[in-house]
Design a protein around this motif. Sequence first.
Motif, PDB file in Angstrom:
ATOM      1  N   PRO A 119       2.459  -5.905  -6.127  1.00  0.00           N
ATOM      2  CA  PRO A 119       1.821  -5.545  -7.389  1.00  0.00           C
ATOM      3  C   PRO A 119       2.370  -6.333  -8.564  1.00  0.00           C
ATOM      4  O   PRO A 119       3.581  -6.512  -8.672  1.00  0.00           O
ATOM      5  N   GLN A 120       1.439  -6.792  -9.398  1.00  0.00           N
ATOM      6  CA  GLN A 120       1.846  -7.433 -10.648  1.00  0.00           C
ATOM      7  C   GLN A 120       2.242  -6.321 -11.614  1.00  0.00           C
ATOM      8  O   GLN A 120       1.467  -5.401 -11.846  1.00  0.00           O
ATOM      9  N   VAL A 121       3.471  -6.434 -12.129  1.00  0.00           N
ATOM     10  CA  VAL A 121       3.983  -5.354 -12.985  1.00  0.00           C
ATOM     11  C   VAL A 121       3.834  -5.740 -14.455  1.00  0.00           C
ATOM     12  O   VAL A 121       4.338  -6.781 -14.887  1.00  0.00           O
ATOM     13  N   VAL A 122       3.098  -4.905 -15.173  1.00  0.00           N
ATOM     14  CA  VAL A 122       2.865  -5.148 -16.601  1.00  0.00           C
ATOM     15  C   VAL A 122       3.563  -4.042 -17.387  1.00  0.00           C
ATOM     16  O   VAL A 122       3.169  -2.874 -17.325  1.00  0.00           O
ATOM     17  N   LEU A 123       4.616  -4.424 -18.093  1.00  0.00           N
ATOM     18  CA  LEU A 123       5.334  -3.474 -18.936  1.00  0.00           C
ATOM     19  C   LEU A 123       4.675  -3.491 -20.312  1.00  0.00           C
ATOM     20  O   LEU A 123       4.467  -4.569 -20.878  1.00  0.00           O
ATOM     21  N   VAL A 124       4.326  -2.308 -20.813  1.00  0.00           N
ATOM     22  CA  VAL A 124       3.615  -2.267 -22.087  1.00  0.00           C
ATOM     23  C   VAL A 124       4.520  -1.630 -23.145  1.00  0.00           C
ATOM     24  O   VAL A 124       4.950  -0.484 -22.999  1.00  0.00           O
ATOM     25  N   VAL A 125       4.819  -2.410 -24.186  1.00  0.00           N
ATOM     26  CA  VAL A 125       5.729  -1.945 -25.232  1.00  0.00           C
ATOM     27  C   VAL A 125       5.025  -1.962 -26.584  1.00  0.00           C
ATOM     28  O   VAL A 125       3.998  -2.614 -26.758  1.00  0.00           O
ATOM     29  N   ALA A 202      -1.234  -1.822  -4.304  1.00  0.00           N
ATOM     30  CA  ALA A 202      -1.887  -1.987  -5.608  1.00  0.00           C
ATOM     31  C   ALA A 202      -1.754  -3.433  -6.086  1.00  0.00           C
ATOM     32  O   ALA A 202      -0.791  -4.122  -5.755  1.00  0.00           O
ATOM     33  N   ASP A 203      -2.756  -3.861  -6.841  1.00  0.00           N
ATOM     34  CA  ASP A 203      -2.698  -5.207  -7.428  1.00  0.00           C
ATOM     35  C   ASP A 203      -1.884  -5.208  -8.715  1.00  0.00           C
ATOM     36  O   ASP A 203      -1.218  -6.181  -9.037  1.00  0.00           O
ATOM     37  N   LEU A 204      -1.998  -4.107  -9.448  1.00  0.00           N
ATOM     38  CA  LEU A 204      -1.348  -4.051 -10.763  1.00  0.00           C
ATOM     39  C   LEU A 204      -0.667  -2.718 -10.978  1.00  0.00           C
ATOM     40  O   LEU A 204      -1.224  -1.675 -10.646  1.00  0.00           O
ATOM     41  N   LEU A 205       0.521  -2.785 -11.537  1.00  0.00           N
ATOM     42  CA  LEU A 205       1.198  -1.566 -11.992  1.00  0.00           C
ATOM     43  C   LEU A 205       1.424  -1.723 -13.487  1.00  0.00           C
ATOM     44  O   LEU A 205       2.091  -2.674 -13.924  1.00  0.00           O
ATOM     45  N   MET A 206       0.826  -0.817 -14.272  1.00  0.00           N
ATOM     46  CA  MET A 206       1.015  -0.881 -15.730  1.00  0.00           C
ATOM     47  C   MET A 206       1.961   0.247 -16.131  1.00  0.00           C
ATOM     48  O   MET A 206       1.697   1.415 -15.835  1.00  0.00           O
ATOM     49  N   ILE A 207       3.045  -0.123 -16.768  1.00  0.00           N
ATOM     50  CA  ILE A 207       4.056   0.872 -17.153  1.00  0.00           C
ATOM     51  C   ILE A 207       4.052   1.059 -18.667  1.00  0.00           C
ATOM     52  O   ILE A 207       4.345   0.119 -19.425  1.00  0.00           O
ATOM     53  N   ASP A 208       3.703   2.278 -19.094  1.00  0.00           N
ATOM     54  CA  ASP A 208       3.772   2.629 -20.511  1.00  0.00           C
ATOM     55  C   ASP A 208       5.241   2.907 -20.855  1.00  0.00           C
ATOM     56  O   ASP A 208       6.017   3.332 -19.985  1.00  0.00           O
ATOM     57  N   THR A 209       5.613   2.660 -22.078  1.00  0.00           N
ATOM     58  CA  THR A 209       6.997   2.925 -22.486  1.00  0.00           C
ATOM     59  C   THR A 209       6.992   3.653 -23.827  1.00  0.00           C
ATOM     60  O   THR A 209       5.996   3.647 -24.539  1.00  0.00           O
ATOM     61  N   ALA A 210       8.143   4.227 -24.162  1.00  0.00           N
ATOM     62  CA  ALA A 210       8.261   4.905 -25.454  1.00  0.00           C
ATOM     63  C   ALA A 210       8.378   3.845 -26.545  1.00  0.00           C
ATOM     64  O   ALA A 210       8.812   2.728 -26.286  1.00  0.00           O
ATOM     65  N   GLY A 211       7.998   4.219 -27.751  1.00  0.00           N
ATOM     66  CA  GLY A 211       8.028   3.232 -28.832  1.00  0.00           C
ATOM     67  C   GLY A 211       8.904   3.640 -29.984  1.00  0.00           C
ATOM     68  O   GLY A 211       8.581   3.385 -31.136  1.00  0.00           O
ATOM     69  N   ARG A 212      10.034   4.269 -29.665  1.00  0.00           N
ATOM     70  CA  ARG A 212      10.894   4.752 -30.748  1.00  0.00           C
ATOM     71  C   ARG A 212      11.701   3.607 -31.315  1.00  0.00           C
ATOM     72  O   ARG A 212      12.588   3.082 -30.662  1.00  0.00           O
ATOM     73  N   LEU A 213      11.388   3.249 -32.541  1.00  0.00           N
ATOM     74  CA  LEU A 213      12.122   2.133 -33.135  1.00  0.00           C
ATOM     75  C   LEU A 213      13.329   2.594 -33.953  1.00  0.00           C
ATOM     76  O   LEU A 213      14.154   1.789 -34.334  1.00  0.00           O
TER      77      LEU A 213
END
Length: 323
Positions: A119-125, A202-213
């Motif tokens: 799976p291509q891993v896409v980290l979303v920040v 799976a072809d893609l794994l999209m990982i949502d992350t927290a956005g606490r700056l």
Amino acid sequence: METPAAATAELPRAADPGQEEATNQPAAGGLLGRLFKRVPAAQPVVRRVLDDDMLEQLEELLISTDMGVDTALRVTANMAEGRMGRKLSVGEIKNLMATEIARIMEPVARPLPIYPKTPQVVLVVGVNGSGKTTTIGKLASQFRGAGKKVVIAAGDTFRAAAVEQLQVWGDRAGVPVMTAPEGSDPASLAFDAMTRAQEEGADLLMIDTAGRLQNRADLMEELAKIVRVIRKKDPSAPHNTLLVLDATTGQNALNQVKIFQEVADVSGLVMTKLDGTAKGGVLVALADKFGLPIHAIGVGEQIDDLDAFDPEDFARALTGADA
Ligand SMILES: Nc1nc2c(ncn2[C@@H]2O[C@H](COP(=O)(O)OP(=O)(O)OP(=O)(O)O)[C@@H](O)[C@H]2O)c(=O)[nH]1
């Protein structure tokens, strides 16, 4: 394309009205007012000399779209190159401006690269509210539509509402969303999601992350830990780290890129909420300053409202130039 909304701001009259050729047009708004207003076809074409005064007004106009001073200056300098003293019509100025903006944007307009390794891993920040959840849903729907098998991991485990929202989007996109109890370790969820994505092919794994700056050290540690654990499963992951930015935050988007580049290895951008803002100029500043690929733009709240980034369409919409 309707986005971004053209910069329709009323601008002050030209400092030297004597520069304008005789016209029976109403004077309201001066040249730059007219520059971004449609001139009725029956009216004679108005031309004005491209001089320092006009360049300054064009700069101000570009700055009003949140392009920032440096980039606005670059655009106007390129417009002026070899053209000082020439008489240009409103249409010619708009087209020239659009061409120079598109030239800056061209190198960054690149869709999310798809790699053979799965799976291509896409980290979303991105910061909270920038549109991460919505963008993940839209991307998941597009990939699924293209026949890809997608898994989403709801890595913002700090907020139950964020997880619920992502589940709603997963349902809309027809993609499974892996969740963990509120307050649990996002890295452990990412590890489980990686295991599932591998097992299910799976072809893609999209990982949502927290956005606490507010607490940059925590955020950095959290993202670093997610990366460490998924690398136990695939040393080449994550394959993309997507930073989601909200176009309506204007120049603040530049700071967000700087900060997220410090805490994560950002590989590309998605700019959301480009619908209905005349402030899309910040995208030009981003391209000019960081050169990060712009993979897609968000143009609404619905699942299909994610477009590929087209520099020419964008430049024409921003300047109001003709297609
Ligand atoms: N008009 C418009 N609204 C958008 C777009 N993308 C997201 N939104 C809206 O922006 C708001 C925030 O989007 P989310 O996807 O929840 O943002 P998030 O970054 O996941 O935020 P958190 O869940 O708070 O972390 C929602 O109301 C979305 O509908 C867009 O391209 N255009």
